[in-house]
Scaffold this motif. Sequence first.
Motif, PDB file in Angstrom:
ATOM      1  N   TRP A  11      15.898  20.742 -31.377  1.00 54.87           N
ATOM      2  CA  TRP A  11      14.751  20.212 -32.117  1.00 54.87           C
ATOM      3  C   TRP A  11      14.281  18.972 -31.382  1.00 54.87           C
ATOM      4  O   TRP A  11      15.086  18.190 -30.882  1.00 54.87           O
ATOM      5  N   GLU A  12      12.953  18.772 -31.339  1.00 54.76           N
ATOM      6  CA  GLU A  12      12.440  17.646 -30.581  1.00 54.76           C
ATOM      7  C   GLU A  12      11.155  17.092 -31.176  1.00 54.76           C
ATOM      8  O   GLU A  12      10.440  17.785 -31.909  1.00 54.76           O
ATOM      9  N   LEU A  13      10.905  15.849 -30.829  1.00 55.69           N
ATOM     10  CA  LEU A  13       9.648  15.205 -31.164  1.00 55.69           C
ATOM     11  C   LEU A  13       8.563  15.738 -30.232  1.00 55.69           C
ATOM     12  O   LEU A  13       8.860  16.155 -29.109  1.00 55.69           O
ATOM     13  N   PRO A  14       7.303  15.692 -30.652  1.00 58.95           N
ATOM     14  CA  PRO A  14       6.243  15.974 -29.686  1.00 58.95           C
ATOM     15  C   PRO A  14       6.303  14.934 -28.566  1.00 58.95           C
ATOM     16  O   PRO A  14       6.694  13.791 -28.803  1.00 58.95           O
ATOM     17  N   GLY A  15       5.909  15.310 -27.390  1.00 61.69           N
ATOM     18  CA  GLY A  15       5.895  14.353 -26.287  1.00 61.69           C
ATOM     19  C   GLY A  15       5.975  15.047 -24.954  1.00 61.69           C
ATOM     20  O   GLY A  15       5.934  16.270 -24.864  1.00 61.69           O
ATOM     21  N   GLY A  16       6.085  14.234 -23.917  1.00 65.92           N
ATOM     22  CA  GLY A  16       6.154  14.785 -22.571  1.00 65.92           C
ATOM     23  C   GLY A  16       5.958  13.698 -21.538  1.00 65.92           C
ATOM     24  O   GLY A  16       6.108  12.508 -21.835  1.00 65.92           O
ATOM     25  N   THR A  19       0.804  -1.216   0.000  1.00 62.81           N
ATOM     26  CA  THR A  19       0.000   0.000   0.000  1.00 62.81           C
ATOM     27  C   THR A  19       0.838   1.267   0.000  1.00 62.81           C
ATOM     28  O   THR A  19       0.303   2.352  -0.191  1.00 62.81           O
ATOM     29  N   ARG A  20       2.134   1.137   0.219  1.00 62.33           N
ATOM     30  CA  ARG A  20       3.026   2.305   0.209  1.00 62.33           C
ATOM     31  C   ARG A  20       3.548   2.542  -1.204  1.00 62.33           C
ATOM     32  O   ARG A  20       3.947   1.598  -1.878  1.00 62.33           O
ATOM     33  N   PRO A  21       3.560   3.790  -1.652  1.00 65.21           N
ATOM     34  CA  PRO A  21       4.165   4.050  -2.965  1.00 65.21           C
ATOM     35  C   PRO A  21       5.677   3.846  -2.888  1.00 65.21           C
ATOM     36  O   PRO A  21       6.287   4.050  -1.832  1.00 65.21           O
ATOM     37  N   PRO A  22       6.285   3.420  -3.991  1.00 61.28           N
ATOM     38  CA  PRO A  22       7.743   3.274  -3.996  1.00 61.28           C
ATOM     39  C   PRO A  22       8.413   4.639  -3.933  1.00 61.28           C
ATOM     40  O   PRO A  22       7.812   5.657  -4.268  1.00 61.28           O
ATOM     41  N   LEU A  23       9.652   4.646  -3.492  1.00 58.62           N
ATOM     42  CA  LEU A  23      10.413   5.890  -3.525  1.00 58.62           C
ATOM     43  C   LEU A  23      10.664   6.255  -4.979  1.00 58.62           C
ATOM     44  O   LEU A  23      11.069   5.418  -5.780  1.00 58.62           O
ATOM     45  N   ALA A  24      10.435   7.509  -5.318  1.00 62.54           N
ATOM     46  CA  ALA A  24      10.612   7.958  -6.696  1.00 62.54           C
ATOM     47  C   ALA A  24      12.088   7.879  -7.076  1.00 62.54           C
ATOM     48  O   ALA A  24      12.950   8.363  -6.353  1.00 62.54           O
ATOM     49  N   GLN A  25      12.355   7.258  -8.197  1.00 61.48           N
ATOM     50  CA  GLN A  25      13.718   7.180  -8.697  1.00 61.48           C
ATOM     51  C   GLN A  25      13.759   7.172 -10.220  1.00 61.48           C
ATOM     52  O   GLN A  25      14.750   6.867 -10.832  1.00 61.48           O
ATOM     53  N   ALA A  26      12.604   7.509 -10.839  1.00 59.72           N
ATOM     54  CA  ALA A  26      12.546   7.529 -12.294  1.00 59.72           C
ATOM     55  C   ALA A  26      11.549   8.571 -12.769  1.00 59.72           C
ATOM     56  O   ALA A  26      10.628   8.941 -12.047  1.00 59.72           O
ATOM     57  N   ALA A  27      11.772   9.050 -13.989  1.00 53.98           N
ATOM     58  CA  ALA A  27      10.837   9.939 -14.673  1.00 53.98           C
ATOM     59  C   ALA A  27      10.382   9.216 -15.935  1.00 53.98           C
ATOM     60  O   ALA A  27      11.207   8.658 -16.662  1.00 53.98           O
ATOM     61  N   LEU A  28       9.082   9.184 -16.185  1.00 54.54           N
ATOM     62  CA  LEU A  28       8.522   8.471 -17.321  1.00 54.54           C
ATOM     63  C   LEU A  28       7.921   9.450 -18.313  1.00 54.54           C
ATOM     64  O   LEU A  28       7.059  10.260 -17.956  1.00 54.54           O
ATOM     65  N   GLY A  29       8.396   9.370 -19.553  1.00 48.81           N
ATOM     66  CA  GLY A  29       7.883  10.237 -20.609  1.00 48.81           C
ATOM     67  C   GLY A  29       7.645   9.454 -21.879  1.00 48.81           C
ATOM     68  O   GLY A  29       7.921   8.250 -21.955  1.00 48.81           O
ATOM     69  N   VAL A  30       7.128  10.143 -22.875  1.00 47.78           N
ATOM     70  CA  VAL A  30       6.880   9.538 -24.182  1.00 47.78           C
ATOM     71  C   VAL A  30       7.274  10.539 -25.257  1.00 47.78           C
ATOM     72  O   VAL A  30       7.031  11.735 -25.126  1.00 47.78           O
ATOM     73  N   GLY A  31       7.938  10.037 -26.292  1.00 50.53           N
ATOM     74  CA  GLY A  31       8.260  10.832 -27.471  1.00 50.53           C
ATOM     75  C   GLY A  31       7.535  10.228 -28.652  1.00 50.53           C
ATOM     76  O   GLY A  31       7.512   9.006 -28.816  1.00 50.53           O
ATOM     77  N   VAL A  32       6.920  11.076 -29.477  1.00 47.48           N
ATOM     78  CA  VAL A  32       6.072  10.601 -30.562  1.00 47.48           C
ATOM     79  C   VAL A  32       6.704  10.918 -31.916  1.00 47.48           C
ATOM     80  O   VAL A  32       6.878  12.091 -32.262  1.00 47.48           O
ATOM     81  N   VAL A  33       7.038   9.868 -32.649  1.00 49.27           N
ATOM     82  CA  VAL A  33       7.461  10.028 -34.033  1.00 49.27           C
ATOM     83  C   VAL A  33       6.172  10.116 -34.844  1.00 49.27           C
ATOM     84  O   VAL A  33       5.425   9.142 -34.930  1.00 49.27           O
TER      85      VAL A  33
END
Length: 164
Positions: A45-50, A13-27
């Motif tokens: 220059w970058e792909l759309p995403g976030g 029931t406890r959330p894990p300690l944050a140690q990552a960032a999750l994103g998505v890049g769209v071709v």
Amino acid sequence: MTTDSANTPSRNTRPPLAQAALGVGVVVQDGEGRILLGRHRSGTWELPGGKVDPTHESVAAAAARELREETGLRVPEDAVTVFAMVHDVVGGINRISMAALVRVESADPQVTEPHLISAWRWTAPEELPGPLFDPSAQILAVWRPDLAVEHPAAHHLRIAPPGT
């Protein structure tokens, strides 16, 4: 088998300690084979995403949402193909970028966040401008290894074939 709260391990029931960032890049690829890139105010220059929102949002849903928010282009979630996961580390945080592909016959992207992106441009993959935003470069390198895109070292896990 019955369970009661006294016997349920608290670690479930406890959330894990944050140690990552999750994103998505769209071709985003159009009918001519070009891809969509945005010119960020920082000069890359970058792909759309976030980021993938921590609201039980799927990666495909995040890709469709980010594409709509950043460019005004609307695609259904089922039109998004997630083809790879890219992993690197920045500042001691694991950065996980999910790579997604969307195909559109034609589209007219709009600058909807002018404080971030100054222009969207359709570009032949063989004529990529530089410099590229690192996660975008990493995703493009997985999508089309034949392009020999320069990028920081990263691990990747292919989920679907590159031409997906």
